[in-house]
Design an enzyme around this catalytic site. Structure first.
Site, PDB file in Angstrom:
ATOM      1  N   GLU A 108       0.840  -1.204   0.000  1.00 28.46           N
ATOM      2  CA  GLU A 108       0.000   0.000   0.000  1.00 28.46           C
ATOM      3  C   GLU A 108       0.880   1.261   0.000  1.00 28.46           C
ATOM      4  O   GLU A 108       0.559   2.257  -0.637  1.00 28.46           O
ATOM      5  CB  GLU A 108      -0.939  -0.002   1.220  1.00 28.46           C
ATOM      6  N   GLU A 168      -4.592  -9.294   2.552  1.00 28.90           N
ATOM      7  CA  GLU A 168      -5.499  -8.997   3.677  1.00 28.90           C
ATOM      8  C   GLU A 168      -6.743  -9.885   3.727  1.00 28.90           C
ATOM      9  O   GLU A 168      -7.188 -10.268   4.811  1.00 28.90           O
ATOM     10  CB  GLU A 168      -5.927  -7.520   3.643  1.00 28.90           C
TER      11      GLU A 168
END
Ligand code: COA
Length: 263
Positions: free
Chosen positions: A119, A139
């Site tokens: 990210e 995730e």
């Protein structure tokens, strides 16, 4: 010095280095705040033309320090899981700061670049990866979603269909495909990684600094990430309270397959 984040200026380059190699540069809150401070430092440095972010040790970053959820109470209150929004906003503020940095930002990826590490790379202007780098947003395999801009920024870069495939499955993204899609600017050998970053800075330094800065603002300004960030925060505020999230963390730490319950 063994700071979690190291900074150094080399001529026109400001380097920010993840420095927790024994934990595969897993990012806890202390490291996230140090990263935030490093970008403040970069903005104040004189004569810099670009920021390079890289990782010390065998990889760029293994993502969020999954054991750091335990320490969330001390930073975000005992109620952090029932009211996740302040925590999400605090993490998102750091990747937003990276994206809004007035200098061009280059992430140099090697080894692994996962979860929060990816990210952070997605919030940079350029990504250069070493051959074989394992990149991805795992995730959903922990019962949550990428909520620090990853879902939004990956979609912006590669389009909805590809983004859904990789975020829904949590599988790694093949680095050759990532180069074809423009997610990676270049793929080089690990020995050539730093040199490739330096060469890009040298090219950028031939253009006028203000023109470079305004180009970044115009291109980033064409796509609004704010709505995506809000949606990420909304989804995560639900998922963080599920039994599946607990099962996902347990599975990761014990390296066993998770037993999903769907609740
Ligand atoms: N959070 C907390 N600790 C982590 C971590 C993470 N995300 N990733 C690695 N570590 C720690 C391990 O617990 C281990 O600690 P220990 O030495 O105290 O036991 C140490 O870092 C080394 O990890 P290990 O798995 O043995 O290293 P490796 O070189 O074999 O593998 C990775 C490296 C990155 C491939 C592997 O650690 C991994 O898959 N990590 C998890 C990635 C992930 O799912 N991140 C979460 C995204 S939401």
């Amino acid at each position: 010095m063994n700071a979690l984040i190291q900074t150094q200026q080399r001529d026109t380059i400001f380097e920010i280095i993840f420095n927790r190699p024994d934990k595969r540069n897993a990012i806890n809150w202390a490291m996230m705040t140090a990263l935030d401070a490093a970008f403040d430092e970069a903005e104040k440095a004189v004569g810099v033309r670009a920021v390079i972010i890289r990782g010390e040790g065998t990889g760029f970053s293994a993502g969020i320090d999954v054991t750091s959820f335990i320490e969330s109470s001390s930073h975000f209150g005992d109620n952090w899981r029932e009211n996740l929004f302040p925590l999400t906003a605090a993490y998102q503020a750091v990747t937003n700061k990276i994206e809004r940095c007035s200098l061009p930002t280059i992430a140099l990826l090697h080894g692994y670049c996962l979860g929060l590490g990816f990210e952070i790379a997605l919030a940079c202007d350029f990504r250069i990866a070493a051959v074989g780098t394992r990149m991805g947003l795992p995730e959903t395999r922990l019962g949550i979603i990428p909520d620090v801009g990853g879902t939004t920024r990956l979609t912006r870069l590669v389009g909805a269909a590809r983004s859904k495939e990789y975020v829904m499955t949590g599988k790694n993204i093949d680095f050759e495909a990532a180069e074809r899609w423009g997610l990676l600017n270049r793929v080089v050998t690990v020995e050539d990684l730093l040199g490739a970053g330096e060469a890009l800075v040298a090219e950028i330094a031939q253009a006028a600094p203000l023109a470079v800065q305004y180009t970044k603002r115009v291109i980033d300004g064409m796509i609004d990430v704010e709505r995506g960030l809000q949606l990420e925060g909304w989804a995560q505020s639900i998922l963080i309270r599920t039994q599946d999230f607990e099962a996902g963390i347990e599975a990761m730490l014990t390296k066993q397959p998770p037993q999903w319950k769907g609740k």
